[in-house]
Design an enzyme around this catalytic site. Structure first.
Site, mmCIF file in Angstrom:
data_model
loop_
_atom_site.group_PDB
_atom_site.id
_atom_site.type_symbol
_atom_site.label_atom_id
_atom_site.label_comp_id
_atom_site.label_asym_id
_atom_site.label_seq_id
_atom_site.Cartn_x
_atom_site.Cartn_y
_atom_site.Cartn_z
ATOM 1 N N LYS A 11 0.815 -1.215 0.000
ATOM 2 C CA LYS A 11 0.000 0.000 0.000
ATOM 3 C C LYS A 11 0.858 1.280 0.000
ATOM 4 O O LYS A 11 2.064 1.230 0.261
ATOM 5 C CB LYS A 11 -0.925 -0.029 1.221
ATOM 6 C CG LYS A 11 -1.995 -1.141 1.164
ATOM 7 C CD LYS A 11 -2.935 -1.034 2.361
ATOM 8 C CE LYS A 11 -4.042 -2.071 2.315
ATOM 9 N NZ LYS A 11 -4.971 -1.934 3.475
ATOM 10 N N TYR A 51 -12.454 -1.767 -3.588
ATOM 11 C CA TYR A 51 -12.912 -1.858 -2.200
ATOM 12 C C TYR A 51 -14.433 -1.740 -2.098
ATOM 13 O O TYR A 51 -14.961 -1.420 -1.041
ATOM 14 C CB TYR A 51 -12.236 -0.783 -1.350
ATOM 15 C CG TYR A 51 -10.856 -1.180 -0.857
ATOM 16 C CD1 TYR A 51 -10.693 -2.275 -0.007
ATOM 17 C CD2 TYR A 51 -9.717 -0.474 -1.216
ATOM 18 C CE1 TYR A 51 -9.444 -2.655 0.462
ATOM 19 C CE2 TYR A 51 -8.451 -0.843 -0.746
ATOM 20 C CZ TYR A 51 -8.337 -1.938 0.094
ATOM 21 O OH TYR A 51 -7.103 -2.320 0.567
ATOM 22 N N ASN A 114 -1.984 0.438 6.763
ATOM 23 C CA ASN A 114 -1.433 -0.793 7.323
ATOM 24 C C ASN A 114 -0.612 -1.612 6.334
ATOM 25 O O ASN A 114 -0.508 -2.839 6.445
ATOM 26 C CB ASN A 114 -2.542 -1.623 7.989
ATOM 27 C CG ASN A 114 -3.633 -1.998 7.010
ATOM 28 O OD1 ASN A 114 -3.554 -1.678 5.829
ATOM 29 N ND2 ASN A 114 -4.655 -2.680 7.493
ATOM 30 N N HIS A 117 -2.336 -5.324 1.635
ATOM 31 C CA HIS A 117 -3.632 -5.988 1.439
ATOM 32 C C HIS A 117 -3.343 -7.422 1.034
ATOM 33 O O HIS A 117 -2.394 -7.678 0.297
ATOM 34 C CB HIS A 117 -4.430 -5.303 0.311
ATOM 35 C CG HIS A 117 -5.582 -6.152 -0.162
ATOM 36 N ND1 HIS A 117 -6.806 -6.131 0.455
ATOM 37 C CD2 HIS A 117 -5.665 -7.098 -1.143
ATOM 38 C CE1 HIS A 117 -7.613 -7.009 -0.150
ATOM 39 N NE2 HIS A 117 -6.933 -7.608 -1.120
ATOM 40 N N GLU A 128 -9.601 -10.758 -7.486
ATOM 41 C CA GLU A 128 -8.635 -9.665 -7.343
ATOM 42 C C GLU A 128 -7.462 -9.819 -8.308
ATOM 43 O O GLU A 128 -6.982 -8.834 -8.872
ATOM 44 C CB GLU A 128 -8.166 -9.590 -5.887
ATOM 45 C CG GLU A 128 -9.283 -9.129 -4.961
ATOM 46 C CD GLU A 128 -8.957 -9.193 -3.470
ATOM 47 O OE1 GLU A 128 -9.831 -8.822 -2.672
ATOM 48 O OE2 GLU A 128 -7.831 -9.589 -3.105
#
Ligand code: UDP
Length: 140
Positions: A11, A51, A114, A117, A128
């Site tokens: 990320k 998302y 964080n 993913h 995905e």
């Protein structure tokens, strides 16, 4: 357990801090093979689509803005029980709850920023992977 493929994102908080190599090393140390990898910049529409399952959650807008704030690195990881193994290496969503040695414990900044993913089930992994990669880009 059979060989599986799972989908991973490094990320924006992590690419920004030059952690792409350190995080990729964690995957490889866990026995996961990088069978596809590319650095991309998401558009807002792409982030919202990716998302979409979280669209009704209070953090949705902030999450999408964060995901477009810097480039990301999308990867396909392959290995024995790869989906569960990747989730284990990632650690809990909130870094405060993540186990020692996990990516989120070592690198994540907050529950939102964080660092990684990872797909949570075979169906989402397949979806995905197909969202970001063509079959020709997956080289096992
Ligand atoms: N997230 C957030 N606030 C929350 C919960 C989640 O910003 O209270 C973000 C966070 O970046 C997380 C993502 O939304 O990684 C997806 O949430 P999920 O519960 O699916 O966690 P994950 O599967 O990434 O551990």
């Amino acid at each position: 357990m059979a060989i599986q493929r799972t989908f991973s994102i490094i990320k924006p908080d992590a690419t920004k801090r030059n952690l792409t190599g350190a995080i990729t090393a964690k995957f490889e140390e866990a026995g996961l093979r990088i069978v596809a990898s590319k650095r991309i910049q998401l558009t807002l529409a792409q982030a919202q689509q990716f998302y979409g399952v979280h669209a009704a959650r209070p953090f949705f807008d902030e999450l999408c803005e964060f995901m477009i704030s810097e480039p990301i690195v999308v990867q396909v990881l392959e290995g024995e029980d790869a989906i569960a193994k990747n989730r284990e290496v990632m650690g809990a969503t909130n870094p405060a709850d993540a186990a020692p040695g996990t990516i989120r414990k070592e690198f994540a900044l907050s529950i939102g920023e964080n660092s990684v993913h990872g797909s949570d089930a075979p169906e989402t992994a397949a979806e995905e992977i197909a969202f970001f990669f063509s079959g020709l880009e997956l080289v096992g």
